[in-house]
Design a protein around this motif. Structure first.
Motif, PDB file in Angstrom:
ATOM      1  N   ALA A   1      -2.389  41.244  -2.133  1.00  0.00           N
ATOM      2  CA  ALA A   1      -2.133  39.948  -3.002  1.00  0.00           C
ATOM      3  C   ALA A   1      -3.050  38.609  -2.151  1.00  0.00           C
ATOM      4  N   ARG A   2      -3.311  38.037  -3.371  1.00  0.00           N
ATOM      5  CA  ARG A   2      -4.200  36.821  -3.037  1.00  0.00           C
ATOM      6  C   ARG A   2      -3.332  35.607  -3.133  1.00  0.00           C
TER       7      ARG A   2
ATOM      8  N   ARG B   1      -2.656  39.046   1.542  1.00  0.00           N
ATOM      9  CA  ARG B   1      -1.563  39.772   2.411  1.00  0.00           C
ATOM     10  C   ARG B   1      -1.397  41.266   1.631  1.00  0.00           C
ATOM     11  N   LEU B   2      -0.864  42.224   2.406  1.00  0.00           N
ATOM     12  CA  LEU B   2      -0.798  43.535   1.985  1.00  0.00           C
ATOM     13  C   LEU B   2       0.912  43.772   1.690  1.00  0.00           C
TER      14      LEU B   2
ATOM     15  N   GLN C   1      -2.460  33.655  -6.568  1.00  0.00           N
ATOM     16  CA  GLN C   1      -3.078  34.360  -7.681  1.00  0.00           C
ATOM     17  C   GLN C   1      -2.220  35.534  -7.712  1.00  0.00           C
ATOM     18  N   GLY C   2      -2.900  36.498  -8.328  1.00  0.00           N
ATOM     19  CA  GLY C   2      -2.284  37.817  -8.729  1.00  0.00           C
ATOM     20  C   GLY C   2      -2.200  38.681  -7.789  1.00  0.00           C
ATOM     21  N   VAL C   3      -1.607  40.070  -8.045  1.00  0.00           N
ATOM     22  CA  VAL C   3      -1.625  41.186  -6.979  1.00  0.00           C
ATOM     23  C   VAL C   3      -2.707  42.257  -7.637  1.00  0.00           C
ATOM     24  N   GLY C   4      -3.410  42.742  -6.854  1.00  0.00           N
ATOM     25  CA  GLY C   4      -4.297  43.966  -7.234  1.00  0.00           C
ATOM     26  C   GLY C   4      -3.729  44.987  -7.776  1.00  0.00           C
TER      27      GLY C   4
ATOM     28  N   VAL D   1      -3.645  36.603   5.938  1.00  0.00           N
ATOM     29  CA  VAL D   1      -4.755  36.672   6.466  1.00  0.00           C
ATOM     30  C   VAL D   1      -5.810  35.943   6.015  1.00  0.00           C
ATOM     31  N   PRO D   2      -6.554  34.908   6.507  1.00  0.00           N
ATOM     32  CA  PRO D   2      -7.645  34.307   5.966  1.00  0.00           C
ATOM     33  C   PRO D   2      -9.109  34.726   5.665  1.00  0.00           C
TER      34      PRO D   2
END
Length: 258
Positions: free
Chosen positions: A186-187, A227-228, A190-193, A241-242
């Motif tokens: 996820a960003r 993030r995961l 924004q959205g989740v991959g 995580v940046p």
């Protein structure tokens, strides 16, 4: 209760390896047919199958400088130890002198531990013994529930300001079982991959770990956090995580997306 339990049936499949008789407790000794030196100690695991009960065996191999008796002792993580066992080093076909010993035992419940063997002043590396067992001990018992303990994410960004460039993203999921784990990235804001399936496997530490690593193309400036997420992990997520890149030189459309 003894350090090991189980039958000797596993020995039949090992061939020439035999089980020696325990000697008196005390200091580990080397010798018998003259002074010999322990060069190397190794330990291996044999016969691990699915389900429980499961009869497996620890196989110790001690290389020495010559023929003679060698005292060995198995140790279990957490403080358990076997009696002192005396084995004989004999010359092998390749000219080395080796003492071998097989210690069979039965695992009848979920286990996550490790063993080592010592001979003289030498010790082997730790060998993990990890079994989830599932329906351990019989059909009337409930299978151990699958659990996701934690997730971690790491990103290594570009080291220059030139674009196009790329970053490397790596993730780890820690579980109590071996098998498939579904993850998503996820960003923030924004959205989740799309979900990706990775495989949890036994690790040297005795845990089960699923991991992945892939590259992300960067063609324009970016300042974001990722993030995961673990599907079915009861809300388990990694830290944010940046990822930063100035792309002061070059550029193009942002294709990292959500």
């Amino acid at each position: 209760m003894s350090f090991f339990s189980g039958s000797l049936a596993a020995i039949a499949a090992i061939g020439l390896l035999t089980v020696a008789t325990p000697s008196k407790a005390g200091e580990l000794k080397v010798g018998g047919n003259g002074p010999i030196i322990v060069k190397q100690v190794k330990l291996a695991l044999n016969g691990v199958n699915d389900g429980c009960p499961d009869e497996i065996a620890l196989i110790a191999r001690v290389e020495t400088s010559g023929p003679g008796n060698v005292d060995i002792r198995y140790r279990k993580a957490g403080g358990g130890a076997s009696n002192v066992i005396t084995v004989q080093a004999t010359k092998t076909q390749n000219g080395k002198y080796v003492a071998k010993h097989v210690q069979p035992f039965t695992v009848d419940k979920a286990t996550n531990t490790k063993y080592m063997v010592e001979a003289g002043a030498k010790v082997s590396p730790w060998v993990p013994v990890v079994k989830s067992c599932g329906l351990a001990g019989g059909p009337d018992e409930i299978a151990q529930p699958k659990q996701v303990h934690k997730a971690q994410l790491a990103i290594k960004g570009p080291t220059t300001t030139v674009c196009p460039n790329q970053a490397t993203i790596s993730g780890w999921v820690f579980t109590n079982y071996a098998g498939p784990v579904q993850v998503m990235i996820a960003r923030k804001g924004q959205g989740v991959g799309q979900p990706t399936t990775i495989e949890a496997k036994p690790a040297a530490s005795g845990q089960f770990i699923a991991s992945f690593s892939r590259t992300l193309p960067i063609v324009t400036a970016i300042d974001a956090e990722y993030r995961l997420l673990v599907s079915g992990g009861s809300g388990v997520v990694s830290n944010w995580v940046p990822l930063k890149a100035s792309c002061a030189i070059g550029g193009g459309p942002d294709n990292l997306g959500g």
